[in-house]
Design an enzyme around this catalytic site. Structure first.
Site, mmCIF file in Angstrom:
data_model
loop_
_atom_site.group_PDB
_atom_site.id
_atom_site.type_symbol
_atom_site.label_atom_id
_atom_site.label_comp_id
_atom_site.label_asym_id
_atom_site.label_seq_id
_atom_site.Cartn_x
_atom_site.Cartn_y
_atom_site.Cartn_z
ATOM 1 C CG ASP A 31 10.372 4.159 -8.634
ATOM 2 O OD1 ASP A 31 11.195 3.670 -7.840
ATOM 3 O OD2 ASP A 31 9.180 3.816 -8.667
ATOM 4 C CD GLU A 33 6.091 1.353 -8.515
ATOM 5 O OE1 GLU A 33 6.079 0.293 -7.849
ATOM 6 O OE2 GLU A 33 6.486 2.437 -8.042
ATOM 7 C CG HIS A 177 4.443 2.413 -2.968
ATOM 8 N ND1 HIS A 177 5.755 2.045 -2.752
ATOM 9 C CD2 HIS A 177 3.901 2.617 -1.734
ATOM 10 C CE1 HIS A 177 5.991 2.013 -1.453
ATOM 11 N NE2 HIS A 177 4.890 2.366 -0.823
ATOM 12 C CG ASP A 182 7.678 6.170 -5.741
ATOM 13 O OD1 ASP A 182 7.045 6.935 -4.991
ATOM 14 O OD2 ASP A 182 7.567 4.931 -5.702
#
Length: 219
Positions: A31, A33, A177, A182
Protein backbone atom coordinates in the site's frame (compact mmCIF):
# COMPACT_ATOMS: atom_id res chain seq x y z
CA UNK A 1 2.30 15.08 -25.88
CA UNK A 2 1.48 13.50 -22.51
CA UNK A 3 2.97 10.06 -22.07
CA UNK A 4 0.38 7.34 -21.53
CA UNK A 5 0.52 5.22 -18.42
CA UNK A 6 2.14 1.81 -18.83
CA UNK A 7 -0.23 -1.12 -18.81
CA UNK A 8 -0.62 -3.19 -15.64
CA UNK A 9 -0.40 -6.98 -15.66
CA UNK A 10 -3.59 -7.69 -13.71
CA UNK A 11 -4.50 -11.26 -12.80
CA UNK A 12 -8.18 -11.62 -13.68
CA UNK A 13 -8.68 -15.41 -13.65
CA UNK A 14 -10.32 -15.35 -10.23
CA UNK A 15 -11.60 -18.93 -10.54
CA UNK A 16 -7.98 -20.14 -10.41
CA UNK A 17 -6.88 -17.93 -7.53
CA UNK A 18 -6.60 -20.83 -5.05
CA UNK A 19 -4.41 -22.79 -7.43
CA UNK A 20 -2.12 -19.79 -7.80
CA UNK A 21 -2.01 -19.36 -4.03
CA UNK A 22 -1.29 -23.00 -3.19
CA UNK A 23 1.17 -23.61 -6.02
CA UNK A 24 4.08 -22.13 -4.05
CA UNK A 25 3.79 -18.60 -5.40
CA UNK A 26 5.20 -15.73 -3.35
CA UNK A 27 3.07 -12.62 -2.90
CA UNK A 28 3.70 -9.08 -1.68
CA UNK A 29 0.70 -7.13 -0.43
CA UNK A 30 1.49 -3.43 -0.49
CA UNK A 31 0.00 0.00 0.00
CA UNK A 32 1.11 3.58 -0.50
CA UNK A 33 0.30 6.89 1.16
CA UNK A 34 0.62 9.98 -1.00
CA UNK A 35 0.23 13.77 -1.00
CA UNK A 36 -2.78 13.52 -3.33
CA UNK A 37 -4.69 11.44 -5.82
CA UNK A 38 -2.75 12.04 -9.03
CA UNK A 39 0.44 10.07 -9.65
CA UNK A 40 1.71 12.51 -12.28
CA UNK A 41 1.55 15.56 -10.01
CA UNK A 42 1.49 14.24 -6.42
CA UNK A 43 4.12 12.40 -4.40
CA UNK A 44 4.69 9.28 -2.33
CA UNK A 45 5.03 9.70 1.43
CA UNK A 46 5.00 6.04 2.54
CA UNK A 47 5.24 2.51 1.16
CA UNK A 48 4.29 -0.48 3.26
CA UNK A 49 4.41 -4.14 2.24
CA UNK A 50 4.29 -7.68 3.57
CA UNK A 51 5.65 -10.76 1.81
CA UNK A 52 3.80 -14.06 2.20
CA UNK A 53 2.85 -17.39 0.69
CA UNK A 54 0.33 -20.10 1.56
CA UNK A 55 2.35 -20.96 4.68
CA UNK A 56 2.39 -17.45 6.14
CA UNK A 57 4.47 -14.27 6.26
CA UNK A 58 7.99 -14.48 4.83
CA UNK A 59 10.77 -12.54 6.53
CA UNK A 60 10.40 -8.93 7.63
CA UNK A 61 7.70 -6.53 6.59
CA UNK A 62 8.56 -3.39 4.60
CA UNK A 63 7.66 0.07 5.87
CA UNK A 64 9.36 3.28 4.81
CA UNK A 65 8.29 6.88 5.16
CA UNK A 66 9.33 9.24 2.36
CA UNK A 67 10.19 12.91 2.38
CA UNK A 68 8.32 14.49 -0.54
CA UNK A 69 9.62 17.54 -2.44
CA UNK A 70 6.57 19.55 -1.31
CA UNK A 71 4.89 20.16 2.06
CA UNK A 72 2.34 17.50 2.99
CA UNK A 73 -1.18 18.95 2.68
CA UNK A 74 -3.04 19.30 5.96
CA UNK A 75 -5.94 17.13 4.81
CA UNK A 76 -3.50 14.29 4.10
CA UNK A 77 -2.07 14.67 7.59
CA UNK A 78 -5.59 14.47 9.02
CA UNK A 79 -6.13 11.16 7.23
CA UNK A 80 -2.73 9.53 7.68
CA UNK A 81 -1.23 11.39 10.67
CA UNK A 82 1.92 11.82 8.55
CA UNK A 83 3.22 15.39 8.69
CA UNK A 84 6.34 17.25 7.58
CA UNK A 85 8.04 16.79 10.94
CA UNK A 86 7.60 13.03 10.78
CA UNK A 87 9.30 12.76 7.38
CA UNK A 88 11.89 15.53 7.66
CA UNK A 89 14.79 13.08 8.09
CA UNK A 90 13.45 10.41 5.76
CA UNK A 91 14.79 9.40 2.37
CA UNK A 92 13.45 10.45 -1.01
CA UNK A 93 11.05 8.39 -3.11
CA UNK A 94 13.72 7.17 -5.52
CA UNK A 95 15.72 5.48 -2.76
CA UNK A 96 12.66 3.97 -1.09
CA UNK A 97 11.17 2.68 -4.35
CA UNK A 98 14.54 1.10 -5.18
CA UNK A 99 14.44 -0.77 -1.87
CA UNK A 100 10.80 -1.71 -2.45
CA UNK A 101 11.64 -3.25 -5.82
CA UNK A 102 14.45 -5.24 -4.21
CA UNK A 103 12.02 -6.41 -1.54
CA UNK A 104 9.43 -7.54 -4.11
CA UNK A 105 11.73 -9.10 -6.71
CA UNK A 106 9.44 -11.15 -8.99
CA UNK A 107 6.70 -11.76 -6.40
CA UNK A 108 3.04 -11.41 -7.34
CA UNK A 109 1.85 -8.04 -6.04
CA UNK A 110 -1.46 -7.59 -4.20
CA UNK A 111 -3.10 -4.21 -3.61
CA UNK A 112 -6.56 -2.77 -3.06
CA UNK A 113 -7.43 -0.50 -5.97
CA UNK A 114 -4.08 -1.49 -7.41
CA UNK A 115 -3.93 1.00 -10.33
CA UNK A 116 -3.65 3.85 -7.81
CA UNK A 117 -0.66 2.44 -5.92
CA UNK A 118 1.00 0.98 -9.00
CA UNK A 119 0.59 4.31 -10.76
CA UNK A 120 2.71 6.12 -8.18
CA UNK A 121 5.40 3.42 -8.26
CA UNK A 122 5.47 3.47 -12.05
CA UNK A 123 5.83 7.26 -12.24
CA UNK A 124 8.85 7.07 -9.95
CA UNK A 125 10.34 4.21 -11.98
CA UNK A 126 9.78 5.95 -15.31
CA UNK A 127 11.47 9.13 -14.05
CA UNK A 128 14.63 7.40 -12.86
CA UNK A 129 14.77 4.05 -14.65
CA UNK A 130 12.71 4.48 -17.81
CA UNK A 131 10.98 1.29 -16.72
CA UNK A 132 7.86 0.21 -14.86
CA UNK A 133 6.49 -2.63 -12.76
CA UNK A 134 6.28 -5.84 -14.72
CA UNK A 135 5.12 -8.03 -11.84
CA UNK A 136 1.82 -9.84 -12.07
CA UNK A 137 -0.68 -7.90 -9.93
CA UNK A 138 -3.84 -8.90 -8.10
CA UNK A 139 -6.31 -6.12 -7.35
CA UNK A 140 -8.42 -7.09 -4.32
CA UNK A 141 -11.07 -4.47 -5.19
CA UNK A 142 -12.49 -6.23 -8.30
CA UNK A 143 -11.63 -9.55 -6.64
CA UNK A 144 -13.91 -8.64 -3.70
CA UNK A 145 -16.66 -7.53 -6.09
CA UNK A 146 -16.43 -10.92 -7.81
CA UNK A 147 -16.38 -12.83 -4.53
CA UNK A 148 -19.20 -10.89 -2.84
CA UNK A 149 -21.50 -9.55 -5.58
CA UNK A 150 -24.48 -9.20 -3.24
CA UNK A 151 -22.78 -6.45 -1.22
CA UNK A 152 -23.64 -3.99 -3.96
CA UNK A 153 -27.32 -4.39 -3.03
CA UNK A 154 -26.82 -2.99 0.47
CA UNK A 155 -28.16 0.47 1.20
CA UNK A 156 -24.92 1.72 2.75
CA UNK A 157 -22.33 2.35 0.06
CA UNK A 158 -18.56 1.88 0.23
CA UNK A 159 -18.96 -1.84 0.93
CA UNK A 160 -15.85 -2.72 -1.02
CA UNK A 161 -13.47 -0.28 0.64
CA UNK A 162 -10.53 -1.87 2.40
CA UNK A 163 -11.60 -0.81 5.90
CA UNK A 164 -15.23 -1.77 5.26
CA UNK A 165 -14.23 -5.27 4.20
CA UNK A 166 -11.94 -5.57 7.21
CA UNK A 167 -14.79 -4.63 9.56
CA UNK A 168 -17.14 -7.09 7.88
CA UNK A 169 -14.68 -9.97 8.23
CA UNK A 170 -13.47 -9.07 11.73
CA UNK A 171 -9.95 -8.38 10.47
CA UNK A 172 -8.10 -6.30 13.03
CA UNK A 173 -7.22 -2.78 11.86
CA UNK A 174 -4.43 -1.35 13.99
CA UNK A 175 -3.60 1.85 12.13
CA UNK A 176 -5.91 2.67 9.23
CA UNK A 177 -4.52 4.77 6.39
CA UNK A 178 -0.94 3.90 7.20
CA UNK A 179 0.71 1.88 4.49
CA UNK A 180 2.16 -0.91 6.61
CA UNK A 181 -1.12 -1.76 8.34
CA UNK A 182 -3.20 -1.36 5.19
CA UNK A 183 -0.84 -3.79 3.44
CA UNK A 184 -1.37 -6.37 6.18
CA UNK A 185 -5.14 -5.88 6.05
CA UNK A 186 -5.02 -6.29 2.25
CA UNK A 187 -3.16 -9.59 2.69
CA UNK A 188 -5.76 -10.84 5.19
CA UNK A 189 -8.64 -9.85 2.91
CA UNK A 190 -6.97 -11.62 -0.01
CA UNK A 191 -6.64 -14.83 2.02
CA UNK A 192 -10.22 -14.49 3.31
CA UNK A 193 -11.52 -14.26 -0.25
CA UNK A 194 -9.68 -17.46 -1.20
CA UNK A 195 -11.22 -19.16 1.84
CA UNK A 196 -14.74 -17.99 1.02
CA UNK A 197 -14.56 -18.88 -2.68
CA UNK A 198 -12.97 -22.33 -2.47
CA UNK A 199 -16.16 -24.04 -3.68
CA UNK A 200 -15.93 -21.91 -6.85
CA UNK A 201 -12.23 -22.43 -7.42
CA UNK A 202 -10.94 -24.64 -10.22
CA UNK A 203 -7.80 -26.66 -10.73
CA UNK A 204 -7.23 -27.48 -7.05
CA UNK A 205 -7.82 -31.22 -7.35
CA UNK A 206 -4.12 -32.02 -7.48
CA UNK A 207 -3.13 -29.63 -4.73
CA UNK A 208 -2.78 -30.51 -1.05
CA UNK A 209 -6.43 -31.22 -0.37
CA UNK A 210 -5.78 -32.19 3.26
CA UNK A 211 -4.25 -28.76 3.84
CA UNK A 212 -7.29 -27.11 2.32
CA UNK A 213 -9.64 -29.17 4.48
CA UNK A 214 -7.67 -28.43 7.64
CA UNK A 215 -7.54 -24.69 7.06
CA UNK A 216 -10.93 -24.02 5.54
CA UNK A 217 -13.09 -27.10 6.21
CA UNK A 218 -13.44 -27.39 2.46
CA UNK A 219 -15.29 -30.47 1.16
Amino acid sequence: MQQSRPSIRLFRDFNHMARLFYSGSVFVAFDTETTGLHAESDNLIEIGAVKFDCNGIIGQTFDNLIKPPIPIPSYITEITHIDDNLVQNCRNSHDVVTDFLSYCQDAILVAHNAPFDVGFINVEMMQHRNSYLKNLIIDTLPLARWAYPDLIKEAEKGQYRLQSLAKRFNITVKNAHRADDDARVCMDIFKKIIEDTLPRQKGIENLNRKKLQAEFSFT
